[in-house]
Design a protein around this motif. Structure first.
Motif, mmCIF file in Angstrom:
data_model
loop_
_atom_site.group_PDB
_atom_site.id
_atom_site.type_symbol
_atom_site.label_atom_id
_atom_site.label_comp_id
_atom_site.label_asym_id
_atom_site.label_seq_id
_atom_site.Cartn_x
_atom_site.Cartn_y
_atom_site.Cartn_z
ATOM 1 N N MET A 18 0.803 -1.221 0.000
ATOM 2 C CA MET A 18 0.000 0.000 0.000
ATOM 3 C C MET A 18 0.834 1.269 0.000
ATOM 4 O O MET A 18 0.599 2.165 -0.815
ATOM 5 C CB MET A 18 -0.966 0.003 1.177
ATOM 6 C CG MET A 18 -2.123 -0.950 0.960
ATOM 7 S SD MET A 18 -3.325 -0.902 2.285
ATOM 8 C CE MET A 18 -3.939 0.768 2.151
ATOM 9 N N TRP A 21 2.356 1.740 -3.371
ATOM 10 C CA TRP A 21 1.356 2.101 -4.382
ATOM 11 C C TRP A 21 0.896 3.542 -4.226
ATOM 12 O O TRP A 21 0.438 4.156 -5.172
ATOM 13 C CB TRP A 21 0.154 1.158 -4.314
ATOM 14 C CG TRP A 21 0.413 -0.219 -4.869
ATOM 15 C CD1 TRP A 21 1.623 -0.767 -5.224
ATOM 16 C CD2 TRP A 21 -0.561 -1.223 -5.124
ATOM 17 N NE1 TRP A 21 1.448 -2.049 -5.673
ATOM 18 C CE2 TRP A 21 0.107 -2.354 -5.621
ATOM 19 C CE3 TRP A 21 -1.936 -1.282 -4.961
ATOM 20 C CZ2 TRP A 21 -0.541 -3.524 -5.976
ATOM 21 C CZ3 TRP A 21 -2.601 -2.447 -5.304
ATOM 22 C CH2 TRP A 21 -1.906 -3.552 -5.814
ATOM 23 N N TRP A 22 1.003 4.111 -3.030
ATOM 24 C CA TRP A 22 0.631 5.500 -2.779
ATOM 25 C C TRP A 22 1.853 6.414 -2.827
ATOM 26 O O TRP A 22 1.863 7.476 -2.239
ATOM 27 C CB TRP A 22 -0.103 5.634 -1.447
ATOM 28 C CG TRP A 22 -1.581 5.511 -1.603
ATOM 29 C CD1 TRP A 22 -2.483 6.525 -1.669
ATOM 30 C CD2 TRP A 22 -2.330 4.309 -1.763
ATOM 31 N NE1 TRP A 22 -3.743 6.014 -1.858
ATOM 32 C CE2 TRP A 22 -3.677 4.653 -1.920
ATOM 33 C CE3 TRP A 22 -1.994 2.953 -1.806
ATOM 34 C CZ2 TRP A 22 -4.689 3.712 -2.104
ATOM 35 C CZ3 TRP A 22 -2.987 2.019 -1.989
ATOM 36 C CH2 TRP A 22 -4.312 2.412 -2.137
ATOM 37 N N GLY A 74 -7.093 0.639 -4.449
ATOM 38 C CA GLY A 74 -5.716 0.824 -4.894
ATOM 39 C C GLY A 74 -5.438 0.036 -6.153
ATOM 40 O O GLY A 74 -5.981 -1.051 -6.348
ATOM 41 N N SER A 76 -1.978 -0.973 -8.601
ATOM 42 C CA SER A 76 -0.527 -0.958 -8.751
ATOM 43 C C SER A 76 -0.118 0.107 -9.765
ATOM 44 O O SER A 76 -0.734 0.212 -10.830
ATOM 45 C CB SER A 76 -0.047 -2.335 -9.232
ATOM 46 O OG SER A 76 1.266 -2.253 -9.722
ATOM 47 N N SER A 115 -7.835 11.334 -7.689
ATOM 48 C CA SER A 115 -8.998 10.641 -7.147
ATOM 49 C C SER A 115 -10.267 11.465 -7.374
ATOM 50 O O SER A 115 -11.311 10.912 -7.740
ATOM 51 C CB SER A 115 -8.807 10.376 -5.653
ATOM 52 O OG SER A 115 -9.954 9.782 -5.099
#
Length: 161
Positions: A18, A21-22, A74, A76, A115
């Motif tokens: 996570m 990925w962020w 999420g 990748s 987002s």
């Protein structure tokens, strides 16, 4: 790409990637194993072969059963731009509708322009808040002091499946 329900065994891998990925942001603490143990019927993993390349964790509100809530999504970085997020949302829309929901809600941080744009493209409306940040309405302190959030809503009758 295959989309399936999440399994409790998926938590270890997803929680391990996570923050990466962020983009190095510390977000791992926002997703708990309980979602994998208790909400797998409304949580989904996108796989390419055996590899998880995306996930969505959501649930039906117990307080407002007509609302499905998307808690975390999420994809990748290597798999972005392939409609994985859109496919996960559509799968959640179908699961929420099957459970009798008529609306889906979600939140994001006001600085997460990608987002916000994604949710708008999916048809979500920005809900009013009690402040404005980054040019969008926010609920001040939604996730704790200084943790303002943008709230979204989409009537499932308007959702594209």
């Amino acid at each position: 790409m295959q989309i399936r329900q999440i399994h409790p065994s998926d938590f270890a891998f997803i929680s391990s990637v996570m923050d990466e990925w962020w983009g190095g942001r510390q977000v791992r603490h926002l997703l708990h194993r309980m979602f994998f143990d208790h909400f797998s019927g409304t949580g989904f993993a996108a796989l390419e072969g055996e590899e998880i390349v995306g996930f969505l964790v959501g649930f039906q509100s117990q307080t407002r059963p007509e609302v499905g809530y998307i808690h975390f999504v999420g994809v990748s970085p290597a798999a972005r731009g392939r409609e994985i997020g859109r496919s996960l949302y559509r799968r959640f829309f179908a699961a929420a509708r099957e459970r009798g929901c008529s609306e889906v809600q979600a939140i994001t941080s006001p600085g997460n322009a990608a987002s916000i744009a994604f949710h708008r493209r999916m048809g979500f409306a920005l809900l009013e808040g009690d402040g404005v940040e980054e040019g969008v309405p926010v609920v001040l302190d939604y996730s704790g002091p200084g943790q303002h959030r943008v709230r979204f809503s989409l009537p499932l009758a308007q959702a594209v499946f």
